[in-house]
Design a protein around this motif. Structure first.
Motif, PDB file in Angstrom:
ATOM      1  N   PRO A  90       0.814  -1.210   0.000  1.00 28.50           N
ATOM      2  CA  PRO A  90       0.000   0.000   0.000  1.00 28.50           C
ATOM      3  C   PRO A  90       0.853   1.268   0.000  1.00 28.50           C
ATOM      4  N   MET A  91       0.186   2.386  -0.076  1.00 27.39           N
ATOM      5  CA  MET A  91       0.806   3.702   0.018  1.00 27.39           C
ATOM      6  C   MET A  91       0.311   4.351   1.308  1.00 27.39           C
ATOM      7  N   PHE A  92       1.237   4.690   2.210  1.00 29.88           N
ATOM      8  CA  PHE A  92       0.904   5.374   3.454  1.00 29.88           C
ATOM      9  C   PHE A  92       1.241   6.850   3.302  1.00 29.88           C
ATOM     10  N   VAL A  93       0.324   7.710   3.700  1.00 28.69           N
ATOM     11  CA  VAL A  93       0.551   9.152   3.608  1.00 28.69           C
ATOM     12  C   VAL A  93       0.292   9.791   4.962  1.00 28.69           C
ATOM     13  N   GLN A  94       1.339  10.368   5.545  1.00 26.41           N
ATOM     14  CA  GLN A  94       1.155  11.146   6.763  1.00 26.41           C
ATOM     15  C   GLN A  94       0.876  12.588   6.360  1.00 26.41           C
ATOM     16  N   ILE A  95      -0.147  13.166   6.940  1.00 25.94           N
ATOM     17  CA  ILE A  95      -0.588  14.509   6.582  1.00 25.94           C
ATOM     18  C   ILE A  95       0.098  15.531   7.471  1.00 25.94           C
ATOM     19  N   GLY A  96       0.747  16.500   6.850  1.00 31.27           N
ATOM     20  CA  GLY A  96       1.388  17.576   7.597  1.00 31.27           C
ATOM     21  C   GLY A  96       0.354  18.520   8.183  1.00 31.27           C
ATOM     22  N   GLY A  97       0.752  19.221   9.235  1.00 28.94           N
ATOM     23  CA  GLY A  97      -0.176  20.110   9.914  1.00 28.94           C
ATOM     24  C   GLY A  97       0.361  21.502  10.112  1.00 28.94           C
ATOM     25  N   GLU A  98       0.026  22.087  11.257  1.00 30.65           N
ATOM     26  CA  GLU A  98       0.278  23.499  11.526  1.00 30.65           C
ATOM     27  C   GLU A  98       1.692  23.731  12.075  1.00 30.65           C
ATOM     28  N   GLY A  99       2.667  23.100  11.439  1.00 30.06           N
ATOM     29  CA  GLY A  99       4.062  23.273  11.804  1.00 30.06           C
ATOM     30  C   GLY A  99       4.930  22.690  10.709  1.00 30.06           C
ATOM     31  N   GLU A 100       6.219  22.871  10.834  1.00 34.44           N
ATOM     32  CA  GLU A 100       7.135  22.372   9.817  1.00 34.44           C
ATOM     33  C   GLU A 100       7.171  20.851   9.819  1.00 34.44           C
ATOM     34  N   ALA A 101       7.059  20.268   8.639  1.00 33.70           N
ATOM     35  CA  ALA A 101       7.183  18.808   8.513  1.00 33.70           C
ATOM     36  C   ALA A 101       8.655  18.433   8.669  1.00 33.70           C
ATOM     37  N   ASN A 102       8.902  17.266   9.238  1.00 32.38           N
ATOM     38  CA  ASN A 102      10.290  16.847   9.439  1.00 32.38           C
ATOM     39  C   ASN A 102      10.474  15.395   9.037  1.00 32.38           C
ATOM     40  N   PRO A 103      11.551  15.095   8.313  1.00 35.66           N
ATOM     41  CA  PRO A 103      11.736  13.742   7.772  1.00 35.66           C
ATOM     42  C   PRO A 103      12.010  12.666   8.805  1.00 35.66           C
TER      43      PRO A 103
END
Length: 502
Positions: A90-103
């Motif tokens: 499958p493809m998993f997608v984490q949704i970014g929010g009200e702050g900087e995304a970090n790897p």
């Protein structure tokens, strides 16, 4: 491998310039600096994983998904990790929010364990207007009209559709915590043909102007230290003591010294006084919201400070009067966050939040999130409830005034009420019709008061985790995890497996 036209890999150097006099509270509208899930330290321990984070990648998006005449585009940042992927996964997608995304989230966290089990290709898409994802030259009010949950959901749909096509059409599971948890549920509801399932952790689905229940949950959480309420009583006594000192010039001078205030208290400035009361109560709000949640892997500051820490101070009579102990908590927080003094001046905060440049301290996320609360959700954590020990010094009007003071008189009570009603009508609030979704919430987390706590159907399940805080199920497991938290992660993993089998 994803095509070069889709992935525009490039590392950007971002220099954030903080004003010498910048003042944005450590926690504002329930959001700490860095966002609800925090800004991770990419140099923290990786538990044996590859310590090299994946690079910034870029996807071209429309500035406005709902205006066919607007042809402007911009580059949205994302991260990917295909090391767990096997053909057919499958493809998993984490949704970014009200702050900087970090790897670091591409290598750590419960969802990575799920990705390993189910051979998923992982992606993290940064939310527009946060981090390095800038759809406009600045954050002027005119430009912020492109900042909304609806635009963010369309960004997700466009991105996932393109990537999914290149991967051969795998099933998609979306993940999110806090506001992104809400986005995960809403995305599954609005785009069921794209998202096969959703994990909506600590998701506030009910938009509400006067979120007085927040402070009630803080009160309940403090009672986990001592069921008899010794800690709560001490806070209430301290609040009464502060109010008494506030009534005289000598008392205000004493408060300035006790709480290490940067400026004098002016009894004629009602908003300064409200901001002061909100700030010292905020010392407890932030700790309760993230109590023992294992954010340490991110490099988060203050993770060693818990409810037990604060209540230990408040109930230690050897540390002076309740007011002096309340001040000792404030001193601990100042030291923890390397602050020389405690700011509370309302105008100073408002001036900073009016900054529109991407290199201002407000651009860390405070201005953007405030705009979203003023135009979509509200969520104002007022002191209007009688079922909390922090007094009533920061009532709902204090929060409402900030919208017009920051963004102009048109962002008034009438507009806020209309937008909150629209959000609930558009997304369904707590009556959302949805399937293949789980809603984990922690009993300690004040945000659970706006979340799904009972099953909405046989395939839309609430997972209420006693003893845990905000988004606790998202973090890497530890040996100290409560049995309820361990069980919750297992239930989430099992649910994902069942969805993928459908």
């Amino acid at each position: 491998m994803l095509s070069r036209t889709l992935i525009l890999g490039a590392l950007l150097l971002a220099v954030v310039i903080f004003h010498a006099e910048a003042y944005v509270p450590r926690i504002i509208r329930g959001r700490p600096k860095g966002g609800f899930v925090g800004i991770p330290d990419t140099q923290s321990a990786q538990n044996g994983n590859d310590p090299t984070p994946p690079p910034d990648q870029w996807f071209e998006q429309k500035q406005d998904h709902f205006d066919g005449i607007n042809l402007l585009t911009w580059k949205q940042r994302f991260f990917s990790n295909g090391s767990f992927y096997k053909k057919g996964g499958p493809m998993f997608v984490q949704i970014g929010g009200e702050g900087e995304a970090n790897p670091i989230w591409m290598m750590e966290g419960a969802w990575v364990d799920y990705a390993k089990k189910y051979n998923a290709y992982c992606f993290l898409l940064e939310h527009r207007f946060y981090g390095k994802s800038h759809p406009t030259p600045d954050m002027s009010v005119n430009n912020l009209r492109y900042l909304s949950s609806e635009q963010a959901l369309s960004d997700l749909a466009t991105f996932i559709t393109a990537v999914r096509k290149e991967l051969g059409g795998p099933k998609v599971i979306v993940f999110g915590g806090s506001y992104p948890g809400s986005l995960a549920a809403w995305f599954r509801m609005k785009y069921p043909h794209i998202a096969h399932g959703a994990v909506a952790s600590s998701a506030p689905l009910l938009a509400k102007i006067n979120f007085f229940e927040y402070m009630e949950v803080v009160d309940s959480a403090l009672r986990t230290f001592d069921a008899s309420g010794t800690c709560n009583n001490a806070v209430a006594q301290a609040t009464q003591g502060v109010q008494e000192l506030m009534s005289t010039y000598k008392g205000r001078r004493q408060l300035k010294s006790l709480f290490q205030l940067c400026d004098d208290l002016d009894p004629n400035s009602k908003k300064d006084i409200s901001n002061f009361y909100s700030t010292i109560a905020g010392n407890f709000e932030g700790v309760v919201q993230y109590n023992k949640d294992n954010r340490a892997f991110e490099g988060a500051v203050g993770t060693n400070i818990t409810i037990d820490t604060l209540c230990g101070i408040m109930t230690d009579t050897s540390k002076g009067s309740p007011t002096e102990r309340y001040a000792a908590v404030n001193s601990l927080m100042l030291k923890t966050y390397s602050q020389k003094c405690q700011d509370f001046k309302y105008d100073k905060m408002i001036d900073e939040m009016r900054q529109t440049q991407w290199n201002s301290s407000a651009a860390e996320g405070g201005r953007q999130w405030t705009y979203q609360t003023c135009t979509e959700f509200a969520f104002y954590q007022s002191s209007d409830s009688k079922k909390q020990p922090f007094g009533h010094g920061f009532g709902i009007q204090f929060w409402l005034d900030q919208c017009s003071d920051i963004f102009g008189p048109e962002v008034n009570v009438t507009l806020i009420q209309q937008r909150v009603e629209r959000s609930n009508e558009d997304y369904g609030a707590l009556g959302i019709r949805i399937s293949r979704v789980v809603f984990p919430n922690g009993s300690i987390d004040p945000w659970h008061a706006l979340g799904v706590l009972k099953d909405l159907g046989p395939d839309a399940k609430a997972i209420f985790i006693n003893g845990t805080a905000h988004c606790a199920n998202m973090y890497p497991p530890t040996a100290q995890d409560l049995p309820a938290l361990v069980a919750a992660r297992t239930e989430i993993e099992t649910s994902i497996g069942q969805w993928l089998a459908d």
